[in-house]
Design a protein around this motif. Structure first.
Motif, PDB file in Angstrom:
ATOM      1  N   ASP A  92       0.649  -1.288  -0.154  1.00  0.00           N
ATOM      2  CA  ASP A  92      -0.063   0.029   0.098  1.00  0.00           C
ATOM      3  C   ASP A  92       0.760   1.273   0.029  1.00  0.00           C
ATOM      4  O   ASP A  92       0.368   2.067  -0.283  1.00  0.00           O
ATOM      5  CB  ASP A  92      -0.884   0.064   1.540  1.00  0.00           C
ATOM      6  N   ASP A  93       2.080   0.978   0.422  1.00  0.00           N
ATOM      7  CA  ASP A  93       2.914   2.400   0.628  1.00  0.00           C
ATOM      8  C   ASP A  93       4.147   1.887  -0.125  1.00  0.00           C
ATOM      9  O   ASP A  93       5.211   1.008   0.229  1.00  0.00           O
ATOM     10  CB  ASP A  93       3.430   2.465   2.201  1.00  0.00           C
ATOM     11  N   PRO A  94       4.604   2.584  -1.234  1.00  0.00           N
ATOM     12  CA  PRO A  94       5.706   2.607  -2.051  1.00  0.00           C
ATOM     13  C   PRO A  94       7.131   2.771  -1.289  1.00  0.00           C
ATOM     14  O   PRO A  94       8.017   2.272  -1.378  1.00  0.00           O
ATOM     15  CB  PRO A  94       5.426   3.645  -3.207  1.00  0.00           C
ATOM     16  N   ALA A  95       6.966   3.538  -0.213  1.00  0.00           N
ATOM     17  CA  ALA A  95       8.210   3.764   0.560  1.00  0.00           C
ATOM     18  C   ALA A  95       8.474   2.468   1.444  1.00  0.00           C
ATOM     19  O   ALA A  95       9.692   2.207   1.589  1.00  0.00           O
ATOM     20  CB  ALA A  95       8.091   4.937   1.589  1.00  0.00           C
ATOM     21  N   ARG A  96       7.487   1.924   1.845  1.00  0.00           N
ATOM     22  CA  ARG A  96       7.746   0.574   2.376  1.00  0.00           C
ATOM     23  C   ARG A  96       8.478  -0.446   1.492  1.00  0.00           C
ATOM     24  O   ARG A  96       9.462  -1.134   2.001  1.00  0.00           O
ATOM     25  CB  ARG A  96       6.579   0.081   3.255  1.00  0.00           C
ATOM     26  N   ARG A  97       7.983  -0.494   0.324  1.00  0.00           N
ATOM     27  CA  ARG A  97       8.321  -1.346  -0.627  1.00  0.00           C
ATOM     28  C   ARG A  97       9.907  -0.981  -0.811  1.00  0.00           C
ATOM     29  O   ARG A  97      10.925  -1.832  -0.831  1.00  0.00           O
ATOM     30  CB  ARG A  97       7.693  -1.123  -1.902  1.00  0.00           C
ATOM     31  N   GLY A  98      10.337   0.180  -0.783  1.00  0.00           N
ATOM     32  CA  GLY A  98      11.612   0.679  -0.853  1.00  0.00           C
ATOM     33  C   GLY A  98      12.641   0.178  -0.071  1.00  0.00           C
ATOM     34  O   GLY A  98      13.502  -0.155  -0.118  1.00  0.00           O
ATOM     35  N   ARG A  99      11.939   0.464   1.285  1.00  0.00           N
ATOM     36  CA  ARG A  99      12.906   0.095   2.306  1.00  0.00           C
ATOM     37  C   ARG A  99      12.894  -1.480   2.236  1.00  0.00           C
ATOM     38  O   ARG A  99      14.075  -1.718   2.895  1.00  0.00           O
ATOM     39  CB  ARG A  99      12.166   0.514   3.717  1.00  0.00           C
ATOM     40  N   ASP A 100      12.232  -2.223   1.947  1.00  0.00           N
ATOM     41  CA  ASP A 100      12.256  -3.715   1.905  1.00  0.00           C
ATOM     42  C   ASP A 100      13.430  -4.140   0.860  1.00  0.00           C
ATOM     43  O   ASP A 100      13.975  -5.007   0.916  1.00  0.00           O
ATOM     44  CB  ASP A 100      10.829  -4.458   1.545  1.00  0.00           C
ATOM     45  N   VAL A 101      13.369  -3.442  -0.268  1.00  0.00           N
ATOM     46  CA  VAL A 101      14.187  -3.446  -1.437  1.00  0.00           C
ATOM     47  C   VAL A 101      15.695  -3.390  -0.855  1.00  0.00           C
ATOM     48  O   VAL A 101      16.502  -4.098  -0.925  1.00  0.00           O
ATOM     49  CB  VAL A 101      13.791  -2.601  -2.620  1.00  0.00           C
ATOM     50  N   ALA A 102      15.863  -2.162  -0.222  1.00  0.00           N
ATOM     51  CA  ALA A 102      17.164  -1.902   0.209  1.00  0.00           C
ATOM     52  C   ALA A 102      17.411  -2.899   1.153  1.00  0.00           C
ATOM     53  O   ALA A 102      18.599  -3.399   1.201  1.00  0.00           O
ATOM     54  CB  ALA A 102      17.331  -0.588   0.872  1.00  0.00           C
ATOM     55  N   ALA A 103      16.752  -3.290   2.230  1.00  0.00           N
ATOM     56  CA  ALA A 103      17.072  -4.373   3.331  1.00  0.00           C
ATOM     57  C   ALA A 103      17.319  -5.615   2.568  1.00  0.00           C
ATOM     58  O   ALA A 103      18.106  -6.347   3.303  1.00  0.00           O
ATOM     59  CB  ALA A 103      15.865  -4.407   4.310  1.00  0.00           C
ATOM     60  N   PHE A 104      16.503  -6.170   1.817  1.00  0.00           N
ATOM     61  CA  PHE A 104      16.961  -7.344   1.104  1.00  0.00           C
ATOM     62  C   PHE A 104      18.038  -7.274   0.343  1.00  0.00           C
ATOM     63  O   PHE A 104      18.967  -8.143   0.393  1.00  0.00           O
ATOM     64  CB  PHE A 104      15.894  -7.627   0.033  1.00  0.00           C
ATOM     65  N   THR A 105      18.478  -6.264  -0.322  1.00  0.00           N
ATOM     66  CA  THR A 105      19.592  -6.172  -1.344  1.00  0.00           C
ATOM     67  C   THR A 105      20.804  -6.199  -0.230  1.00  0.00           C
ATOM     68  O   THR A 105      21.929  -7.020  -0.458  1.00  0.00           O
ATOM     69  CB  THR A 105      19.605  -4.888  -2.007  1.00  0.00           C
ATOM     70  N   ALA A 106      20.668  -5.280   0.741  1.00  0.00           N
ATOM     71  CA  ALA A 106      21.926  -5.206   1.737  1.00  0.00           C
ATOM     72  C   ALA A 106      21.938  -6.838   2.436  1.00  0.00           C
ATOM     73  O   ALA A 106      23.131  -7.218   2.815  1.00  0.00           O
ATOM     74  CB  ALA A 106      21.662  -4.299   2.857  1.00  0.00           C
ATOM     75  N   HIS A 107      20.946  -7.425   2.609  1.00  0.00           N
ATOM     76  CA  HIS A 107      20.981  -8.697   3.348  1.00  0.00           C
ATOM     77  C   HIS A 107      21.697  -9.708   2.779  1.00  0.00           C
ATOM     78  O   HIS A 107      22.677 -10.415   3.053  1.00  0.00           O
ATOM     79  CB  HIS A 107      19.567  -9.213   3.760  1.00  0.00           C
ATOM     80  N   VAL A 108      21.278  -9.813   1.384  1.00  0.00           N
ATOM     81  CA  VAL A 108      22.046 -10.813   0.511  1.00  0.00           C
ATOM     82  C   VAL A 108      23.492 -10.368   0.300  1.00  0.00           C
ATOM     83  O   VAL A 108      24.440 -11.147   0.509  1.00  0.00           O
ATOM     84  CB  VAL A 108      21.383 -10.959  -0.872  1.00  0.00           C
ATOM     85  N   VAL A 109      23.854  -9.228   0.111  1.00  0.00           N
ATOM     86  CA  VAL A 109      25.143  -8.743  -0.009  1.00  0.00           C
ATOM     87  C   VAL A 109      25.950  -9.022   1.272  1.00  0.00           C
ATOM     88  O   VAL A 109      27.412  -9.414   1.225  1.00  0.00           O
ATOM     89  CB  VAL A 109      25.200  -7.204  -0.272  1.00  0.00           C
ATOM     90  N   THR A 110      25.500  -8.847   2.375  1.00  0.00           N
ATOM     91  CA  THR A 110      26.048  -8.948   3.771  1.00  0.00           C
ATOM     92  C   THR A 110      26.203 -10.597   3.996  1.00  0.00           C
ATOM     93  O   THR A 110      27.132 -10.809   4.567  1.00  0.00           O
ATOM     94  CB  THR A 110      25.511  -8.208   4.818  1.00  0.00           C
ATOM     95  N   THR A 111      25.099 -11.307   4.000  1.00  0.00           N
ATOM     96  CA  THR A 111      24.861 -12.659   4.659  1.00  0.00           C
ATOM     97  C   THR A 111      24.772 -13.610   3.543  1.00  0.00           C
ATOM     98  O   THR A 111      24.815 -14.649   3.882  1.00  0.00           O
ATOM     99  CB  THR A 111      23.926 -12.703   5.528  1.00  0.00           C
ATOM    100  N   GLY A 112      24.781 -13.192   2.312  1.00  0.00           N
ATOM    101  CA  GLY A 112      24.613 -14.353   1.174  1.00  0.00           C
ATOM    102  C   GLY A 112      25.925 -15.276   1.187  1.00  0.00           C
ATOM    103  O   GLY A 112      27.028 -14.993   1.838  1.00  0.00           O
ATOM    104  N   ALA A 113      25.921 -16.268   0.355  1.00  0.00           N
ATOM    105  CA  ALA A 113      26.936 -17.126   0.160  1.00  0.00           C
ATOM    106  C   ALA A 113      28.265 -16.512  -0.156  1.00  0.00           C
ATOM    107  O   ALA A 113      29.221 -17.047  -0.231  1.00  0.00           O
ATOM    108  CB  ALA A 113      26.648 -18.300  -0.549  1.00  0.00           C
ATOM    109  N   GLY A 114      28.029 -15.542  -0.880  1.00  0.00           N
ATOM    110  CA  GLY A 114      29.273 -14.689  -1.491  1.00  0.00           C
ATOM    111  C   GLY A 114      30.366 -14.195  -0.238  1.00  0.00           C
ATOM    112  O   GLY A 114      31.367 -14.130  -0.288  1.00  0.00           O
TER     113      GLY A 114
END
Length: 114
Positions: A92-114
């Motif tokens: 319902d809130d594009p800003a919340r989607r943006g926060r989730d996109v940023a958080a997910f991207t950071a999560h994978v970069v930080t904790t992913g298999a890489g």
């Protein structure tokens, strides 16, 4: 060689992208950013975890069983945008989607298999 390239890509391009998304919430909230970033990093992490190359859509579906539940909405949103863009958003809130996109991207970069 492919794994090394993928790890480097996550640690350079995608780490910089994660920082940029956090700094520019309006950019992170864009539909294109959601689809590109969420499925892009999931695809790279899929390769590192499984050893197999895959499509962005398949990586997104794989991610629903791999990543914490808190990221499932943004994964489903990225899949919707890629496969059924005319379907309604679960955000319902594009800003919340943006926060989730940023958080997910950071999560994978930080904790992913890489």
């Amino acid at each position: 060689m492919l794994r090394e390239f993928t790890r480097t890509n996550l640690d350079t391009y995608w780490r910089e992208t994660a920082h940029a998304l956090a700094a520019m919430p309006g950019e992170a909230a864009r539909e294109q950013s959601c689809s590109w970033c969420v499925l892009g990093v999931a695809r790279l992490d899929h390769l590192l975890v499984t050893g197999e190359m895959t499509t962005k859509s398949r990586a997104g579906r794989w991610g629903l069983g791999h990543y914490p539940v808190r990221f499932h909405q943004v994964l489903r949103e990225a899949l919707r945008l890629r496969e059924h863009p005319a379907a309604p958003s679960s955000y319902d809130d594009p800003a919340r989607r943006g926060r989730d996109v940023a958080a997910f991207t950071a999560h994978v970069v930080t904790t992913g298999a890489g």
